[in-house]
Design a protein around this motif. Structure first.
Motif, PDB file in Angstrom:
ATOM      1  N   UNK A  15      -0.334   2.089  -2.308  1.00  0.00           N
ATOM      2  CA  UNK A  15       0.711   1.165  -2.755  1.00  0.00           C
ATOM      3  C   UNK A  15       1.954   1.290  -1.878  1.00  0.00           C
ATOM      4  N   UNK A  16       2.310   2.497  -1.506  1.00  0.00           N
ATOM      5  CA  UNK A  16       3.456   2.697  -0.621  1.00  0.00           C
ATOM      6  C   UNK A  16       3.183   2.123   0.767  1.00  0.00           C
ATOM      7  N   UNK A  17       1.969   2.290   1.259  1.00  0.00           N
ATOM      8  CA  UNK A  17       1.581   1.715   2.543  1.00  0.00           C
ATOM      9  C   UNK A  17       1.753   0.194   2.515  1.00  0.00           C
ATOM     10  N   UNK A  18       1.259  -0.446   1.467  1.00  0.00           N
ATOM     11  CA  UNK A  18       1.376  -1.900   1.350  1.00  0.00           C
ATOM     12  C   UNK A  18       2.840  -2.332   1.256  1.00  0.00           C
ATOM     13  N   UNK A  19       3.627  -1.581   0.517  1.00  0.00           N
ATOM     14  CA  UNK A  19       5.044  -1.892   0.373  1.00  0.00           C
ATOM     15  C   UNK A  19       5.758  -1.806   1.720  1.00  0.00           C
ATOM     16  N   UNK A  20       5.466  -0.782   2.489  1.00  0.00           N
ATOM     17  CA  UNK A  20       6.079  -0.622   3.811  1.00  0.00           C
ATOM     18  C   UNK A  20       5.593  -1.709   4.772  1.00  0.00           C
ATOM     19  N   UNK A  21       4.344  -2.095   4.649  1.00  0.00           N
ATOM     20  CA  UNK A  21       3.794  -3.156   5.499  1.00  0.00           C
ATOM     21  C   UNK A  21       4.525  -4.471   5.242  1.00  0.00           C
ATOM     22  N   UNK A  22       4.852  -4.741   3.995  1.00  0.00           N
ATOM     23  CA  UNK A  22       5.568  -5.971   3.663  1.00  0.00           C
ATOM     24  C   UNK A  22       6.933  -6.028   4.340  1.00  0.00           C
ATOM     25  N   UNK A  23       7.541  -4.869   4.575  1.00  0.00           N
ATOM     26  CA  UNK A  23       8.850  -4.812   5.232  1.00  0.00           C
ATOM     27  C   UNK A  23       8.778  -5.137   6.725  1.00  0.00           C
ATOM     28  N   UNK A  24       7.614  -5.071   7.321  1.00  0.00           N
ATOM     29  CA  UNK A  24       7.479  -5.242   8.769  1.00  0.00           C
ATOM     30  C   UNK A  24       7.754  -6.672   9.249  1.00  0.00           C
ATOM     31  N   UNK A  25       7.329  -7.670   8.509  1.00  0.00           N
ATOM     32  CA  UNK A  25       7.502  -9.056   8.929  1.00  0.00           C
ATOM     33  C   UNK A  25       7.673  -9.944   7.693  1.00  0.00           C
ATOM     34  N   UNK A  26       8.815  -9.811   7.021  1.00  0.00           N
ATOM     35  CA  UNK A  26       8.992 -10.538   5.761  1.00  0.00           C
ATOM     36  C   UNK A  26       8.965 -12.057   5.914  1.00  0.00           C
ATOM     37  N   UNK A  27       9.384 -12.567   7.053  1.00  0.00           N
ATOM     38  CA  UNK A  27       9.356 -14.017   7.240  1.00  0.00           C
ATOM     39  C   UNK A  27       7.951 -14.582   7.178  1.00  0.00           C
ATOM     40  N   UNK A  28       7.074 -14.002   7.961  1.00  0.00           N
ATOM     41  CA  UNK A  28       5.691 -14.491   8.003  1.00  0.00           C
ATOM     42  C   UNK A  28       4.937 -14.157   6.725  1.00  0.00           C
ATOM     43  N   UNK A  30       6.215 -13.461   3.763  1.00  0.00           N
ATOM     44  CA  UNK A  30       6.800 -14.195   2.636  1.00  0.00           C
ATOM     45  C   UNK A  30       6.271 -15.617   2.559  1.00  0.00           C
ATOM     46  N   UNK A  31       6.169 -16.262   3.717  1.00  0.00           N
ATOM     47  CA  UNK A  31       5.628 -17.625   3.748  1.00  0.00           C
ATOM     48  C   UNK A  31       4.165 -17.638   3.310  1.00  0.00           C
ATOM     49  N   UNK A  32       3.406 -16.650   3.745  1.00  0.00           N
ATOM     50  CA  UNK A  32       2.000 -16.564   3.364  1.00  0.00           C
ATOM     51  C   UNK A  32       1.858 -16.341   1.857  1.00  0.00           C
ATOM     52  N   UNK A  33       2.684 -15.446   1.310  1.00  0.00           N
ATOM     53  CA  UNK A  33       2.636 -15.194  -0.136  1.00  0.00           C
ATOM     54  C   UNK A  33       3.017 -16.449  -0.917  1.00  0.00           C
ATOM     55  N   UNK A  34       4.047 -17.139  -0.472  1.00  0.00           N
ATOM     56  CA  UNK A  34       4.479 -18.362  -1.160  1.00  0.00           C
ATOM     57  C   UNK A  34       3.366 -19.412  -1.165  1.00  0.00           C
ATOM     58  N   UNK A  35       2.671 -19.534  -0.047  1.00  0.00           N
ATOM     59  CA  UNK A  35       1.564 -20.486   0.015  1.00  0.00           C
ATOM     60  C   UNK A  35       0.420 -20.061  -0.904  1.00  0.00           C
ATOM     61  N   UNK A  36       0.141 -18.755  -0.938  1.00  0.00           N
ATOM     62  CA  UNK A  36      -0.951 -18.242  -1.758  1.00  0.00           C
ATOM     63  C   UNK A  36      -0.641 -18.373  -3.247  1.00  0.00           C
TER      64      UNK A  36
END
Length: 69
Positions: A15-28, A30-36
Protein backbone atom coordinates in the motif's frame (compact mmCIF):
# COMPACT_ATOMS: atom_id res chain seq x y z
CA UNK A 1 -9.34 -22.72 -3.88
CA UNK A 2 -6.04 -22.69 -1.96
CA UNK A 3 -5.80 -20.90 1.36
CA UNK A 4 -3.63 -17.82 0.74
CA UNK A 5 -2.49 -15.58 3.55
CA UNK A 6 -0.82 -12.21 3.17
CA UNK A 7 1.41 -10.96 5.95
CA UNK A 8 0.18 -7.65 7.40
CA UNK A 9 3.58 -6.02 6.97
CA UNK A 10 3.73 -7.11 3.32
CA UNK A 11 0.26 -5.71 2.68
CA UNK A 12 1.17 -2.40 4.32
CA UNK A 13 4.40 -2.22 2.31
CA UNK A 14 2.49 -2.73 -0.94
CA UNK A 15 0.00 0.00 0.00
CA UNK A 16 2.86 2.39 0.76
CA UNK A 17 4.52 1.49 -2.54
CA UNK A 18 1.31 2.31 -4.43
CA UNK A 19 0.89 5.55 -2.50
CA UNK A 20 4.44 6.65 -3.34
CA UNK A 21 3.95 5.65 -6.98
CA UNK A 22 0.92 7.94 -7.20
CA UNK A 23 3.16 10.86 -6.16
CA UNK A 24 5.50 10.31 -9.12
CA UNK A 25 3.23 11.63 -11.89
CA UNK A 26 -0.01 12.99 -10.46
CA UNK A 27 -1.02 14.73 -13.68
CA UNK A 28 -1.05 11.61 -15.80
CA UNK A 29 -2.23 9.24 -13.07
CA UNK A 30 -4.92 11.66 -11.91
CA UNK A 31 -6.32 11.90 -15.43
CA UNK A 32 -6.27 8.12 -15.75
CA UNK A 33 -8.06 7.68 -12.42
CA UNK A 34 -10.68 10.28 -13.35
CA UNK A 35 -11.36 8.47 -16.62
CA UNK A 36 -11.55 5.10 -14.86
CA UNK A 37 -13.78 6.25 -11.99
CA UNK A 38 -15.97 8.47 -14.14
CA UNK A 39 -16.83 10.93 -11.37
CA UNK A 40 -14.83 13.85 -9.94
CA UNK A 41 -15.81 13.05 -6.34
CA UNK A 42 -13.09 10.41 -6.08
CA UNK A 43 -9.79 11.93 -7.15
CA UNK A 44 -6.12 11.15 -6.72
CA UNK A 45 -6.00 12.88 -3.32
CA UNK A 46 -8.85 10.68 -2.08
CA UNK A 47 -7.16 7.51 -3.33
CA UNK A 48 -3.84 8.57 -1.83
CA UNK A 49 -5.52 9.20 1.54
CA UNK A 50 -7.26 5.83 1.44
CA UNK A 51 -4.01 4.01 0.74
CA UNK A 52 -2.28 5.80 3.62
CA UNK A 53 -5.14 4.94 6.01
CA UNK A 54 -5.15 1.30 4.95
CA UNK A 55 -1.37 1.11 5.43
CA UNK A 56 -1.60 2.76 8.86
CA UNK A 57 -4.31 0.54 10.35
CA UNK A 58 -2.43 -2.78 10.20
CA UNK A 59 0.62 -1.07 11.70
CA UNK A 60 2.59 -0.64 8.48
CA UNK A 61 2.96 3.11 8.85
CA UNK A 62 3.74 5.54 11.64
CA UNK A 63 0.85 7.73 10.47
CA UNK A 64 3.04 10.68 9.49
CA UNK A 65 1.26 11.02 6.12
CA UNK A 66 -2.07 11.16 7.95
CA UNK A 67 -1.25 13.14 11.06
CA UNK A 68 1.99 14.98 10.24
CA UNK A 69 5.40 14.62 11.87
Amino acid sequence: MPDVKLDTADAAEMLQFLSQWLDRDPGRLGASLAEFVGHPAYCLDELHGDLERFAFFPGGSDGEQLFGP
